[in-house]
Motif scaffolding. Structure first.
Motif, PDB file in Angstrom:
ATOM      1  N   GLY A  32       0.814  -1.210   0.000  1.00 60.60           N
ATOM      2  CA  GLY A  32       0.000   0.000   0.000  1.00 60.60           C
ATOM      3  C   GLY A  32       0.842   1.252   0.000  1.00 60.60           C
ATOM      4  N   ALA A  33       1.932   1.238   0.771  1.00 62.23           N
ATOM      5  CA  ALA A  33       2.822   2.399   0.823  1.00 62.23           C
ATOM      6  C   ALA A  33       3.509   2.612  -0.517  1.00 62.23           C
ATOM      7  N   LEU A  34       3.957   1.527  -1.143  1.00 64.65           N
ATOM      8  CA  LEU A  34       4.603   1.649  -2.446  1.00 64.65           C
ATOM      9  C   LEU A  34       3.615   2.144  -3.491  1.00 64.65           C
ATOM     10  N   SER A  35       2.396   1.664  -3.456  1.00 65.48           N
ATOM     11  CA  SER A  35       1.377   2.127  -4.402  1.00 65.48           C
ATOM     12  C   SER A  35       1.109   3.617  -4.230  1.00 65.48           C
TER      13      SER A  35
ATOM     14  N   THR B 239      20.411   4.215   3.244  1.00 68.63           N
ATOM     15  CA  THR B 239      21.014   4.495   4.546  1.00 68.63           C
ATOM     16  C   THR B 239      20.374   3.592   5.593  1.00 68.63           C
ATOM     17  N   PRO B 240      20.749   2.328   5.627  1.00 66.54           N
ATOM     18  CA  PRO B 240      20.166   1.413   6.616  1.00 66.54           C
ATOM     19  C   PRO B 240      20.500   1.852   8.037  1.00 66.54           C
TER      20      PRO B 240
ATOM     21  N   ARG C 199      12.758  -1.932  -4.871  1.00 64.46           N
ATOM     22  CA  ARG C 199      13.752  -2.964  -4.605  1.00 64.46           C
ATOM     23  C   ARG C 199      14.075  -3.109  -3.120  1.00 64.46           C
ATOM     24  N   SER C 200      13.372  -2.359  -2.280  1.00 66.91           N
ATOM     25  CA  SER C 200      13.666  -2.366  -0.850  1.00 66.91           C
ATOM     26  C   SER C 200      12.659  -3.212  -0.085  1.00 66.91           C
ATOM     27  N   ASP C 201      13.085  -3.692   1.056  1.00 67.02           N
ATOM     28  CA  ASP C 201      12.221  -4.407   1.996  1.00 67.02           C
ATOM     29  C   ASP C 201      11.458  -3.375   2.813  1.00 67.02           C
ATOM     30  N   SER C 202      10.146  -3.399   2.769  1.00 61.65           N
ATOM     31  CA  SER C 202       9.349  -2.373   3.439  1.00 61.65           C
ATOM     32  C   SER C 202       9.528  -2.377   4.950  1.00 61.65           C
ATOM     33  N   GLN C 203      10.039  -3.481   5.519  1.00 57.90           N
ATOM     34  CA  GLN C 203      10.228  -3.559   6.964  1.00 57.90           C
ATOM     35  C   GLN C 203      11.636  -3.173   7.405  1.00 57.90           C
ATOM     36  N   GLN C 204      12.533  -2.928   6.453  1.00 57.03           N
ATOM     37  CA  GLN C 204      13.897  -2.532   6.790  1.00 57.03           C
ATOM     38  C   GLN C 204      13.891  -1.164   7.458  1.00 57.03           C
TER      39      GLN C 204
ATOM     40  N   THR D 170      10.759   2.674   9.205  1.00 53.98           N
ATOM     41  CA  THR D 170      10.798   1.575   8.258  1.00 53.98           C
ATOM     42  C   THR D 170      10.721   2.145   6.848  1.00 53.98           C
ATOM     43  N   VAL D 171      11.152   1.359   5.883  1.00 59.64           N
ATOM     44  CA  VAL D 171      11.045   1.790   4.488  1.00 59.64           C
ATOM     45  C   VAL D 171       9.588   2.078   4.127  1.00 59.64           C
ATOM     46  N   GLY D 172       8.670   1.240   4.609  1.00 62.82           N
ATOM     47  CA  GLY D 172       7.263   1.464   4.313  1.00 62.82           C
ATOM     48  C   GLY D 172       6.786   2.813   4.812  1.00 62.82           C
TER      49      GLY D 172
END
Length: 228
Positions: free
Chosen positions: A9-12, A64-65, A125-130, A140-142
């Motif tokens: 949903g966040a990516l959309s 930037t993790p 290309r990212s993990d939304s939970q990172q 988080t990325v999301g």
């Protein structure tokens, strides 16, 4: 409509917000780029330069993790962005000076389109939970994607505020993300029957509240704008 908490949903929301904003930027003429925007003190080209910087913020943050836990989410991130902050005047001047370095709008347009596209590709290309770091906080990325979608959607309304020939509006998914964010800051669904666009403008200080709206909001009216 923004569908909520999932990374999808966040990516959309991010893709929809950036796609709609880019569509307007692509259509603008040199003359239109000098017209005022909905942000006080900024012409359209100034606002586009500001949005280049926000897409760049997203691109940098996605690379930037950070160690968790997060100290902000897609809602609480905006708690720091209050109207009249001490650095607001500096930001306005910085953006005007930076935008003035572009000889013609085509150069700025291409920079925006390239930077926004890169940010979306990195998000895909990212993990939304990172966990990532941005502006001194960990999200988080999301949640980062939600902040980017909200920024682009509200500034889309600013972009077209004085462009009567431009009929392109923000996508529903971006506006839905804005509504969820504003309701989160308010602490409840807004009790006024506003469209998504009107809510975005009223809750960020771009439209004044009427007496009737203040009555419906009750004591929460004193908290408006929720961010700016």
């Amino acid at each position: 409509m923004f569908t909520g908490e999932t990374g999808h949903g966040a990516l959309s929301a991010l893709k929809g917000a950036y796609r709609a904003f880019a569509g307007v930027v692509t259509s603008l003429s040199e003359e239109e780029s000098w017209l005022p925007s909905g942000c006080a003190g900024w012409a359209v080209r100034d606002l586009v330069f500001h949005c280049v910087a926000d897409a760049q913020r997203g691109l940098v943050a996605l690379h930037t993790p950070a160690d968790g836990p997060a100290d902000r989410d897609g809602v609480t991130y905006w708690a720091d962005w209050r109207p009249g902050a001490a650095d607001a005047a500096n930001e306005r001047r910085y953006i005007r000076v930076g935008a003035s370095m572009f000889l013609d709008f085509e150069q700025l347009r291409e920079l925006y389109l390239a930077t926004a596209a890169a940010a979306v590709t990195a998000a895909e290309r990212s993990d939304s939970q990172q966990f990532v770091s941005t502006q001194g906080h960990v999200l988080t990325v999301g949640d980062l994607m939600k902040t980017l979608a909200v920024e682009a959607t509200i500034h889309h309304l600013d972009l077209v505020a004085h462009l009567p020939a431009v009929v392109s509006r923000p996508e529903a998914v971006g506006l839905g993300c804005v509504r969820v964010t504003l309701d989160g800051l308010l602490g409840r669904p807004v009790p006024v029957h506003w469209s998504d666009e009107h809510y975005a403008l009223a809750a960020t200080g771009r439209l004044p509240l009427t007496a009737a709206e203040k009555h419906r909001l009750g004591t929460d009216a004193d908290r408006f704008p929720l961010f700016g």
